[in-house]
Design a protein around this motif. Structure first.
Motif, PDB file in Angstrom:
ATOM      1  N   GLU A   1       0.822  -1.218   0.000  1.00  0.00           N
ATOM      2  CA  GLU A   1       0.000   0.000   0.000  1.00  0.00           C
ATOM      3  C   GLU A   1       0.857   1.269   0.000  1.00  0.00           C
ATOM      4  O   GLU A   1       0.357   2.357  -0.257  1.00  0.00           O
ATOM      5  CB  GLU A   1      -0.976  -0.007   1.202  1.00  0.00           C
ATOM      6  CG  GLU A   1      -0.421   0.647   2.435  1.00  0.00           C
ATOM      7  CD  GLU A   1      -1.401   0.725   3.603  1.00  0.00           C
ATOM      8  OE1 GLU A   1      -2.471   0.094   3.549  1.00  0.00           O
ATOM      9  OE2 GLU A   1      -1.066   1.414   4.565  1.00  0.00           O
ATOM     10  N   LYS A   2       2.139   1.138   0.318  1.00  0.00           N
ATOM     11  CA  LYS A   2       3.023   2.304   0.394  1.00  0.00           C
ATOM     12  C   LYS A   2       3.646   2.529  -0.985  1.00  0.00           C
ATOM     13  O   LYS A   2       4.600   1.835  -1.373  1.00  0.00           O
ATOM     14  CB  LYS A   2       4.110   2.017   1.441  1.00  0.00           C
ATOM     15  CG  LYS A   2       4.743   3.254   2.014  1.00  0.00           C
ATOM     16  CD  LYS A   2       3.907   3.860   3.105  1.00  0.00           C
ATOM     17  CE  LYS A   2       4.480   5.192   3.527  1.00  0.00           C
ATOM     18  NZ  LYS A   2       3.455   6.216   3.711  1.00  0.00           N
TER      19      LYS A   2
ATOM     20  N   ASP B   1       5.576   4.751  -2.147  1.00  0.00           N
ATOM     21  CA  ASP B   1       6.971   5.208  -2.210  1.00  0.00           C
ATOM     22  C   ASP B   1       7.909   4.306  -1.392  1.00  0.00           C
ATOM     23  O   ASP B   1       8.933   4.759  -0.895  1.00  0.00           O
ATOM     24  CB  ASP B   1       7.081   6.659  -1.710  1.00  0.00           C
ATOM     25  CG  ASP B   1       6.559   6.839  -0.285  1.00  0.00           C
ATOM     26  OD1 ASP B   1       5.838   5.941   0.210  1.00  0.00           O
ATOM     27  OD2 ASP B   1       6.877   7.866   0.343  1.00  0.00           O
TER      28      ASP B   1
ATOM     29  N   LEU C   1      11.599   5.152   0.094  1.00  0.00           N
ATOM     30  CA  LEU C   1      11.864   5.170   1.541  1.00  0.00           C
ATOM     31  C   LEU C   1      13.058   4.282   1.878  1.00  0.00           C
ATOM     32  O   LEU C   1      13.910   4.635   2.689  1.00  0.00           O
ATOM     33  CB  LEU C   1      10.629   4.695   2.317  1.00  0.00           C
ATOM     34  CG  LEU C   1       9.481   5.708   2.445  1.00  0.00           C
ATOM     35  CD1 LEU C   1       8.217   5.022   2.948  1.00  0.00           C
ATOM     36  CD2 LEU C   1       9.872   6.861   3.376  1.00  0.00           C
TER      37      LEU C   1
ATOM     38  N   GLN D   1       8.820   5.242   9.403  1.00  0.00           N
ATOM     39  CA  GLN D   1       7.906   4.725   8.372  1.00  0.00           C
ATOM     40  C   GLN D   1       8.291   3.311   7.945  1.00  0.00           C
ATOM     41  O   GLN D   1       7.425   2.513   7.603  1.00  0.00           O
ATOM     42  CB  GLN D   1       7.897   5.643   7.143  1.00  0.00           C
ATOM     43  CG  GLN D   1       7.183   6.955   7.370  1.00  0.00           C
ATOM     44  CD  GLN D   1       6.778   7.615   6.054  1.00  0.00           C
ATOM     45  OE1 GLN D   1       5.867   7.187   5.379  1.00  0.00           O
ATOM     46  NE2 GLN D   1       7.480   8.674   5.702  1.00  0.00           N
TER      47      GLN D   1
ATOM     48  N   ARG E   1       1.240  -0.154  10.416  1.00  0.00           N
ATOM     49  CA  ARG E   1       1.583   1.142   9.827  1.00  0.00           C
ATOM     50  C   ARG E   1       2.468   1.901  10.793  1.00  0.00           C
ATOM     51  O   ARG E   1       3.395   2.600  10.416  1.00  0.00           O
ATOM     52  CB  ARG E   1       0.319   1.950   9.539  1.00  0.00           C
ATOM     53  CG  ARG E   1      -0.512   1.304   8.455  1.00  0.00           C
ATOM     54  CD  ARG E   1      -1.567   2.247   7.930  1.00  0.00           C
ATOM     55  NE  ARG E   1      -2.334   1.549   6.907  1.00  0.00           N
ATOM     56  CZ  ARG E   1      -3.440   0.846   7.165  1.00  0.00           C
ATOM     57  NH1 ARG E   1      -3.924   0.785   8.386  1.00  0.00           N
ATOM     58  NH2 ARG E   1      -4.066   0.221   6.194  1.00  0.00           N
TER      59      ARG E   1
END
Lengths: 491, 232
Positions: free
Chosen positions: A58-59, A61, A65, A271, A281
């Motif tokens: 779902e992330k 980027d 990161l 993150q 999360r």
């Protein structure tokens, strides 16, 4: 799994001291024969892996990161001297005291001296793998200090006289009925059920008075911030917050590699850490504090900075990346070898792929030399690592070092692996030797090939292969022969 | 170390001093002398790749909806209200909790201490007094929608760290204007690095037994959030 819960072979107490632990293949054997333990490990790993995969997907980027996290950690290591001094200056200015420990013995003694100054006969602890690395608990107990672990998993291990098998979920090899048995016996709760809610409530009650009454705490650090002299602790249960808020005195033990350049770097690290570690999360609680704050939290604060082999890892170009690790354990969760053996086989508090490269290096390559070979080099660890440690690359480098050590040992002449490699070396040097070996091999193999076209059992060292798997019969024609014949036909 | 009890800012003993030099010498020789002195290697730091998402792209409404959704996924209870309704909403939450004794930071807006309950304002409350409170009400510094995180900087309205730790029931007042979409946006709101921070993402929890998530180990078991729809 009730049929598995009975009649377990007695497991020997795991030895996680690399100085005395048996080599990996030997330590792994009793575990591979313990279906309950393997089931427990596989179940936990499957759950974490599925959660992590969902949140990483779902992330959008995620790769950016990872790149930033990797670069920040590399930057911190390349300039470690400056950042450590900056941390020390800022932390001291904020009312903390910074101590330096070159090795495990010095760190243990420093902590004991601090406890003696506090007249502390009891201490509460936040889970810290670094304290397990220096074997702090047995040392303090021998010196007359009662140590109370406060992380639920650590309580399970401490009361069950067991050792951690994972760096994030240290008791993942223990199932609920085993936890029930340990708690019922050690807390005197005969009617305890094996419902995780009831077990967790039992731990809450067991610890509450200790949190409120014991004035000295020991913890680790997920990150040290050079810019501000702050320490960050990432946790879930609130036991960490209890330990770093309620006592009068807090002692933080941290490896020198834990430094981040600036506060803002946490925007990346926080993150990637929880998503990689527990598939959340964000973990329920992250605390950051700076020295001593009047009226809020411990009024005496000590940081013990531990080297214990880290500066020697730092000096080696290819291996330095090992120190980028933020202890998320994603590599062990992804590792097909760890999934089968769990953590105890690694003979170290740091198991899995990161342990396979970290432990022998912390031992200056004098111990734990079997660990770099405890891998299939599939690369899954590298793929999931949030700080992009190329673990397979370091594994290969360490394997080369181990082989170089053995080059000077006479015993290698009796090692079938070494002799096999020597023979292969000879055969591969000339094409005719290779072709001859192929022909002879085909004739030889025919002796063992059954009518169904499979080789079911080989003699001697070949049996090591056929004990667990069958081998397809060799083809009657090699590709080269077929190609040559085909060209002949075409003409 | 001296024989006296160490005080904040005390200096470590001579053995630690020798090790300090040894470790720093080893570290510097390992990194070929880089990182000498105190000066931060600013150029190299500035050049680090930061191509990840810094700024969110959602509309204000979508950002708040995401914050609420993520909080609820952690089993936090969220209600929304207008600024004019806030005091009434607090009263409703406290009544619904069935609890009577509440702790409050000393800097909490006095209007929020709604009558009909036993309030313990934190004028140096002892740990035992805070432990006796059934719940606590505080303000906060920021909310991060992407991860459903509430950030406390422990200002006078947010309270000392122990205040939001011991009581089993925690009500946090979050204003819509405090909600950012991404974690980097929170860091952008910090004009100075804070001295104390607690990032809270849902109630205290553990998954140490068979990876089953259990709410409430040592911290508050119940997290309630009132989202105040001020100008956004």
């Amino acid at each position: 799994m009730s049929h598995l819960a009975t009649a377990q072979p007695a497991m020997p107490h795991p030895d996680l001291d690399p100085l005395s632990a048996p080599p990996f293949p030997k330590a792994a054997l009793p575990i591979l024969r313990n279906p309950q333990l393997r089931h427990n490990v596989a179940h936990a790993i499957d759950v974490i892996q599925a959660k992590r995969a969902k949140l990483v997907t779902e992330k959008a980027d995620w790769q950016e990161l990872r790149s930033a996290a990797s670069a920040i950690r590399a930057q911190a290591l390349e300039n470690l001297g400056a950042y450590l001094e900056e941390f020390e200056t800022r932390c001291t200015a904020a009312g903390g005291t910074v101590h330096w420990a070159a090795d495990a013995a010095e760190a243990r003694q420093t902590i004991l001296d601090l406890l003696r100054q506090e007249n502390a006969s009891e201490v509460i602890k936040i889970k810290t793998m670094t304290s397990a690395e220096i074997q702090l608990n047995p040392f303090l107990e021998a010196a007359g200090v009662s140590v109370f672990e406060t992380d639920l998993a650590e309580i399970i291990l401490q009361l069950g006289d067991d050792e951690p098998s994972h760096i994030v979920v240290p008791a993942l090899h223990v199932n609920r009925s085993q936890v029930r048995e340990i708690f019922a016996r050690r807390m005197g709760l005969k009617d305890l059920s094996d419902d995780p809610h009831a077990l967790t409530a039992a731990a809450r009650t067991y610890l509450r008075q200790k949190f409120l009454n014991i004035p000295t705490a020991i913890g680790g650090a997920n990150f040290l911030v050079a810019e501000t002299g702050s320490v960050a602790v990432v946790e879930s249960e609130g036991n960490g917050r209890m330990c770093l808020t309620l006592p009068r005195t807090m002692i933080t033990l941290a490896g020198i590699e834990k430094v981040l350049p600036r506060f803002q770097d946490l925007e990346v690290m926080l993150q990637v850490l929880a998503r990689s570690a527990t598939g959340e999360r964000m973990n329920p609680y992250t605390s950051l504090w700076t020295g001593v704050t009047p009226g809020d939290g411990p009024q005496r604060f000590h940081v013990v900075l531990l080297d214990n082999g880290r500066s020697s890892i730092l000096s080696r170009t290819k291996e330095r990346q090992t120190l980028k690790c933020i202890r998320c354990a994603a590599c062990m969760n992804a590792c097909p070898v760890y999934r089968q053996t769990g953590g105890h086989a690694y003979g170290s508090v740091y198991p899995g792929p990161i342990g396979a490269i970290l432990t022998p290096q912390l031992m200056q390559m004098h111990h734990a030399q079997s660990l770099p070979f405890a891998s299939s080099l599939c690369g899954a660890c590298y793929e999931v690592c949030p700080v992009k440690i190329n673990i397979p690359e370091v594994l290969l480098e360490l394997r080369a070092q181990v082989v170089n050590q053995e080059r000077h040992q006479f015993a290698r002449l009796l090692d079938p692996m070494y002799l096999g490699m020597k023979i292969a070396n000879l055969l591969f040097q000339k094409a005719w030797r290779f072709h001859l070996a192929q022909r002879l091999g085909r004739i030889g193999a025919r002796l063992f090939t059954q009518r169904d076209g499979w080789i079911h059992s080989l003699p001697s060292i070949g049996a090591k292969w056929t004990q667990t798997r069958d081998l397809r019969a060799l083809s009657s024609q090699t590709f080269h022969e077929w190609w040559a014949a085909r060209k002949g036909e075409a003409k | 170390m001296s024989a006296t009890v160490s005080t904040p800012g005390s200096t470590p003993g001579p053995a630690s001093g020798q090790s300090r030099k040894r470790i720093l010498d080893r570290v510097r020789s390992a990194t070929h002398g880089s990182g000498h002195g105190f000066a931060e290697p600013a150029d190299a730091y500035a050049a680090l790749p930061r191509t990840y998402v810094r700024r969110g792209t959602l509309t204000a409404e979508a950002r708040l909806a995401l914050m609420i959704e993520r909080l609820r996924e952690y089993d936090a209870e969220v209600i929304e209200c207008t600024p004019a309704n806030l005091v009434a909403s607090i009263a409703a939450q406290l009544t619904a909790s069935g609890k009577h004794t509440f702790a409050a930071p000393e800097g909490l807006n006095s209007d929020w201490l709604v009558p009909g309950f036993d309030w313990k304002a934190d004028h140096r409350l002892t740990t035992a007094e805070i432990e006796q409170a059934e719940g606590v009400v505080t303000a906060c510094f920021c909310g991060v929608a992407d991860s459903g995180t509430i950030v406390l900087h422990h200002s006078p309205a947010e309270g000392r760290r122990v205040l939001t730790l011991l009581p089993d029931w925690y009500l946090c007042i979050l204003r819509a204007s405090q909600v950012v979409e991404t974690l980097p946006e929170y860091f952008d709101r910090c004009t100075q690095p804070p001295v104390l921070v607690t990032w809270i993402s849902g109630p205290s929890a553990t998954a140490d037994i068979e990876m089953t998530r259990i709410k409430g180990v040592h911290g508050p078991r119940f997290l309630h959030v009132i989202l105040v729809r001020d100008e956004i």
